[in-house]
Every structure is written in C-alpha cells, then in structure tokens.
Write an enzyme that holds these catalytic residues in place. Structure first.
Site, mmCIF file in Angstrom:
data_model
loop_
_atom_site.group_PDB
_atom_site.id
_atom_site.type_symbol
_atom_site.label_atom_id
_atom_site.label_comp_id
_atom_site.label_asym_id
_atom_site.label_seq_id
_atom_site.Cartn_x
_atom_site.Cartn_y
_atom_site.Cartn_z
ATOM 1 N N LYS A 29 0.936 -1.147 -0.021
ATOM 2 C CA LYS A 29 0.204 -0.109 0.016
ATOM 3 C C LYS A 29 0.923 1.242 -0.036
ATOM 4 C CE LYS A 29 -0.613 0.096 5.051
ATOM 5 N NZ LYS A 29 -0.041 1.318 5.451
ATOM 6 N N THR A 30 1.956 1.274 0.744
ATOM 7 C CA THR A 30 2.975 2.576 0.858
ATOM 8 C C THR A 30 3.485 2.738 -0.383
ATOM 9 O OG1 THR A 30 3.491 1.997 3.113
ATOM 10 C CG2 THR A 30 4.860 3.535 1.823
ATOM 11 N N ASP A 212 -3.436 7.324 4.659
ATOM 12 C CA ASP A 212 -3.035 6.086 5.011
ATOM 13 C C ASP A 212 -3.810 5.763 6.107
ATOM 14 O OD1 ASP A 212 -1.460 3.757 4.620
ATOM 15 O OD2 ASP A 212 0.193 4.446 5.389
ATOM 16 N N GLU A 213 -4.012 4.052 6.347
ATOM 17 C CA GLU A 213 -4.660 3.504 7.329
ATOM 18 C C GLU A 213 -5.927 4.160 7.727
ATOM 19 O OE1 GLU A 213 -3.094 0.903 8.567
ATOM 20 O OE2 GLU A 213 -1.043 0.922 8.420
ATOM 21 N N GLN A 243 -7.354 -4.950 9.642
ATOM 22 C CA GLN A 243 -6.314 -4.488 10.842
ATOM 23 C C GLN A 243 -6.817 -3.158 11.584
ATOM 24 O OE1 GLN A 243 -2.144 -4.842 9.095
ATOM 25 N NE2 GLN A 243 -3.325 -4.698 7.100
ATOM 26 N N ARG A 590 2.474 -10.531 10.501
ATOM 27 C CA ARG A 590 3.742 -10.188 10.507
ATOM 28 C C ARG A 590 4.931 -11.100 10.092
ATOM 29 N NH1 ARG A 590 2.111 -6.032 9.700
ATOM 30 N NH2 ARG A 590 0.099 -6.920 9.604
#
Length: 657
Positions: A29-30, A212-213, A243, A590
């Site tokens: 996504k980044t 973002d997020e 998330q 993770r």
C-alpha cells in the site's frame, strides 16, 4: 509503474473523484501511495504543493517522505505535504489561529500537562477519577464535540459531569493560549465546518488528499477529511478493515462504510496479493479473519511457497513458554544464520514481557523492548522543551511551572501556590504576574530573589530569540537556565553527565534547519510520538500486538494464546471479540517465514495455580496448516536431533576459541 500489479496500477491511475483502496496486509500500500503522488505530479493533475499525504505516525510520514524523494527527482516534489493528522491540524491552526481564538505561538499541552490541569480542577480527586474524566473529555473531542455538544449528547450523570468539566478545562486552556492534542483535530473541524470562506481556501490549498491507514480514523479525523475534500472528493483513502485494532483509542472502522454513504460515486479497489508472507501463513490468516463480518471480503494470496507449518506449543506455564521461545530463537540464529533482528516476540499485554526478558538474558540473546523510556520523555529533554515553550508563549502556565523548578531556585510549592492565587485573581498567566513588583513583594525574600533571577533569564532569552536559530537558542538556554549545571550536580559521575548532556545536544540537532519560529518548532516537536527514536538495531524485538502493525519479521512468536489473554477477558466482557480476532490476524501476518503460537496450561497468581484454556483462535485456524507438539512423533524426534547437533557444535566452538 510497469512493476505494479493490475489493482495497484488501477489505484495509481484513478486521479479524480473519491477512491477507497482496501489494502490487505503486505500488499504494497505504501508503494501505491508513493507511485500515486508521482503520477499526480508527473501527469500534471496537481502540483506537489496542492497534494497532502496523511499518515498516523511520524515514523510513517518520515519513511514516506524518503520514498517520495527517491521516486521524484529534482524540485518537482517541492511543497508536498506528508505529515500526520495532528501535524496537519497544527499547520491549520498556525494559519487560522485567530479563527480558533488563539494568539500566535500557542502551546500544545501534552498528556501530563492536561492531566495536571484536570487534577487541579477536580480538587481532591483520586488518580482514577482524574484519568476517567480525562478519557471522557478526550472521547468527546475525538467525536468532534464542543463542550456544549458534549453536554447535549451526555447519556448519564457521569458524562454530564465530564461535559461540564470539559467546559471549564477548555476555558483554562484558552487562558493559557494553549491547545491539547485532541484540539489539533477538533478545532480545525469546527472552523472548516462553520466557515465556508476558510473551507474554500483550504480546498484550494489542498487539491488532492491521500490518507493512509484510514480504518484507524476517529470521527473527528474523518470529518476533517470530508471538510477538506468537500463534495467533489478528490482523495484516495488506503486502509484495511481487517487491521482495525484501535477502537480503544477512538478509531471507528465504520467510517469506511460511512464513506460509501457520503460519496455514492466512491470507487473501491482491493489489493489482495501479499508480498510478505508464505502462502501457509496467508491461508491461516484468511480462515481466521473470515469469521468476522465484512462489507468487502478480501482473500490474501502470494506467489511464494507454502513454507513451514505453523508451530503450536502447549507449555506448562509462562516461564516454560519463555524458555522454549528463547531456546528456539538461539537455535534458529545458529542453524538458519538468522540475524537477531529477524525475530519478534508478540504479546497481548506488556506485563507478559518479564519472563521473556529473563529467558533471553540467560541465553545472552540481545533484545529490545518497544515502549521503554523514549527520548522525548527524558527529564532533561522535557525540561528544555518547557523552557522553549515559555520563551515563545508567556501565557503557558504548565511550561512556567516546570521551567521555574528546572532547576530548583528557592521557589517552593507554597510560593507557587501564592503566585497561582494572585494570577487567578488578576485573570493573568502566572509568568506575567511573576514579573510584577507586587508579586515579588508578596513572596518571601528567597523566593522573590529566585523568581527575579528566573525573570532575568527569560528576558535575556527572549531578547536573543530574533537573533538566534532555534538550535542556538536552545544551546544558550541550557547554559543560562542552569540546566547543564544542574545535570552535572545530579550526575553520579562524568559519564552519566555526558550522556544526559548528549540528549540536550541531540535535541538541538532536531531543531537544526527547522522552518518557523521557536514556538512553531516546539509545537511540531510536541507532536512526535513516544517511539519515534525507538530503533531496536540487531536485537530480538519484544512488543505488544498493537505496536506490531506495519512491521514484518522473518520469524514471529505470539505468546499467551489463551482464553482471557488473547482474546482478552476485558474485551470479551465489552463484546469486542471481532477486534481481538483482528489483533490476532495482525500478529499472524507479521510473519514472513516462520510462525509460532504458544499457550500455557496453568498460571500462578499470589502463589496459587490457575488452569488456562487455549485460545479459541487456535481452533479457528485451518488445522492442516498447524504442527502441534506431540502430533507427529517422528517430526518431533527429527527436530530434537537437529537441535542437539547444533548445540553440540556450539559447545565445540566454545572450546575451540
């Protein structure tokens, strides 16, 4: 652009109108945000100065800025805004301070400052009552409510009393020419929603918004997004409802559904290809999270191999669990040539770290516990920042109270209480009252002399403020205020003094090259999160599941997978099982290569044993992807043989040295 997959490319090329990118864990996504910024600029849709990318942490903002600077060469990115929601709110208030009823060089009260004011307003209240009131006020602000709106919305006597306290607290902040962290979002929302001219100006200033997020936005942050984007909605929001793990601090994942209602033309793109985990880990994560309700169900996949089966350990107790984890890390470090930084141990609560630290220490394994004393929490750093705040803003009573006692200068609690009383009667800030001859005459001679010397130092620093850079002013402050001399007197030896002096030197370096005045820079520094200087280096990382979001490790150990721990007992009582499942999902995703899940049969509290049940989440995972202890005796025997061989080689190496 050519290396993007099809959904990523579609997200980058969508340049007009609202876009929601549902980006699964490890889906890049980044990179999509960085490529989209580059596309908006290079294609001529928006100049960099009209683009703002909003993140939730300073660390994320810093990393994104670095990636953008590598992607966009030359001066094409000049004027681009990449910052947190709170930093954007600060920038807004620095421009529109008059509309917010503030003077320039207003101060930002941190959590300690806010708690101190609420404690003072709640005379004689116990710490729990102060925390409860502060949390209720923060909740109202995060919902974008003014004191009057909070009172109207109150549903209980407890909430009504908190709303009345909110009004008194806000009046006190106004008297100090100060805001708290929650105000950095609430006040801009209030102004943008209530002043069409200012709103139009900011929509012209920020033509395109990237967030973002976005699943972590609270109500006030979502309203800020809407107020800036306007009806046209030129924005890209990137997030993952799977998330969303911060409801306890106000995050509202329902904002993603609200966005679809507010913007019927909203385009939704799902990023499901994962570039981080093995397929086995992804199948486990997909199966677990599918039990939660979804407006847009995602199914993560990878073109990587299946990888090792997920290990599930049943341990006697927490100490046995810690010993197994430490031993496995030591084995993998040697047998797989894994760096210590390849390992992460995750837990639901910070108290679970104690046996783990002991076990790692016994095996001499270097580790870093996230959440230790952060740079900005150190005494000498907070003292210096209080001085800077007071130099820039004489109305800041919280900064005055800390600075006048750093170092001690014969102005004791009784004299400060008398000074506060005089300030209250005169309706003036304490620092201004302290400069008056009347106040000095009303205090004991030693206190008056100390206060007079303090005032002389402040005058000297304010006279030099226009001439010196912020960094040089801080260095002068450290000398003139007596902070350095006091550090030397407090330190047991020269090494400790040098270490604490280095913290002040580092603080000055943070100000080097900063834009704006001392007050602006101090305010910006106040926004830095606790863990911005938290670099674990080549060490095993220990952290809570909440702290792990956004990170990845070759090997991940999730300990304490028991009912009442994960999922947490309090969350079950509050009906928050879905968020606990998302927390487990975050932990699982993770892991890049190896994943270990462990639980204990019993716990010991006050010398009494208690029996524990394995977490329901272990049963919700696809059992074919798991390798439970004892389920495959042949595989267990092979692992024991392999570990014994590595241990023997390590012992032999010790004798050969």
């Amino acid at each position: 652009m050519n290396s993007l997959n099809s959904p990523q490319r579609a997200a980058v090329l969508h340049s007009r109108g609202p876009l929601l990118v549902l980006a699964g864990a490890g889906s890049g996504k980044t990179r999509v945000i960085v490529e989209k910024i580059a596309h908006l600029i290079s294609a001529g849709h928006f100049p960099a100065r009209r683009i703002a990318a909003i993140t939730f942490t300073n660390k994320s903002a810093r990393e994104m800025r670095e990636r953008v600077s590598r992607r966009i060469r030359g001066d094409a990115a000049d004027g681009l805004t990449v910052c947190t929601f709170h930093a954007l709110g600060l920038k807004f208030l620095q421009f529109e301070h008059a509309a917010a009823g503030l003077k320039r060089n207003f101060s930002i009260f941190d959590a300690d400052d806010s708690a101190a004011q609420i404690k003072d307003l709640l005379t004689g209240a116990k710490p729990d009552a102060v925390d409860d009131a502060r949390n209720l006020i923060s909740r109202a602000k995060n919902a974008g409510l003014s004191p009057e709106q909070a009172l109207d919305a109150a549903r209980s006597s407890r909430e009504r009393e908190a709303a009345k306290l909110y009004a008194r607290y806000q009046a006190r902040l106004a008297g100090f020419n100060a805001v708290d962290f929650d105000d950095l979002i609430r006040l801009p929302v209030q102004i943008l929603e209530g002043n069409a001219e200012i709103a139009a100006g900011w929509r012209e200033r920020i033509g395109y918004l990237l967030v973002d997020e976005c699943q972590d936005t609270n109500d006030a942050q979502y309203r800020l997004l809407k107020a800036i984007a306007g009806e046209r909605g030129d924005f890209t929001c990137v997030g993952d409802d799977d998330q969303s793990i911060y409801a306890w601090r106000g995050a509202n994942p329902e904002n993603l559904q609200q966005m679809e209602r507010d913007y019927p033309q909203l385009k939704v793109i799902k990023l499901e290809q994962n570039y981080r985990c093995s397929n086995r880990v992804l199948r486990a994560a997909n199966t677990l999270i599918a039990r939660n309700p979804h407006a847009h169900l995602k199914k993560l996949w990878s073109d990587q191999a299946d990888g090792d089966r997920i290990r599930v350990w049943e341990c006697r107790d927490g100490e046995h669990e810690a010993e197994k984890v430490a031993a496995e890390i030591a084995f993998l470090h040697t047998a797989r040539s894994a760096a210590w930084s390849d390992f992460c141990i995750l837990f639901r609560g910070n108290h679970q770290s104690r046996p783990l630290e002991k076990a790692l220490q016994l095996l001499r394994i270097p580790y870093h516990l996230t959440g230790g004393t952060a740079f900005l929490e150190r005494q000498e750093v907070k003292d210096a920042l209080a001085w800077l705040r007071l130099v820039a803003n004489p109305d800041d009573d919280a900064a005055f109270l800390r600075a006048v006692q750093s170092p001690k200068r014969e102005v004791g609690a009784t004299s400060l209480a008398r000074l506060a009383e005089m300030a209250q009667q005169a309706h003036m800030p304490m620092a201004r009252v302290a400069e008056s001859m009347g106040a000095l005459k009303a205090l004991p001679a030693r206190a008056a002399n100390g206060l007079s010397a303090f005032n002389d130092i402040l005058r000297d620093l304010r006279q030099h403020m226009p001439k010196l850079s912020a960094a040089d002013l801080l260095r002068r402050l450290a000398e003139r205020s007596g902070l350095l001399a006091d550090l030397r007197a407090q330190s047991r030896d020269e090494a400790i003094f040098k270490r604490r002096q280095a913290n002040l030197d580092e603080l000055a370096e943070w100000f080097e090259g900063g834009k704006g005045g001392v007050g602006d820079l101090a305010a910006q520094l106040a926004l830095l999160s606790r863990n911005d200087k938290d670099d674990g280096g080549n060490q095993v990382r220990l952290m809570s599941l909440h702290a792990a979001k956004g990170l990845e490790f070759r090997y991940v150990f999730i300990v304490g997978c028991e009912e009442g721990t994960l999922p947490h007992e309090a969350a079950l009582e509050e009906g928050s099982l879905e968020e606990e499942r998302r927390l487990m999902y975050v932990g699982i995703t993770r892991a890049k290569q190896g994943l270990y899940l462990s639980h204990s049969r019993e716990t010991r509290r006050f010398r009494e044993k208690g029996h524990l049940q394995p977490s329901r989440f272990l049963d919700e995972l696809p059992q074919g992807e798991l390798q439970r202890d004892g389920a495959d005796p042949e595989a267990d025997a092979e692992r024991r043989k392999e570990r014994a061989s590595v241990s023997l080689a390590a012992i032999q190496a010790m004798f050969d040295e």
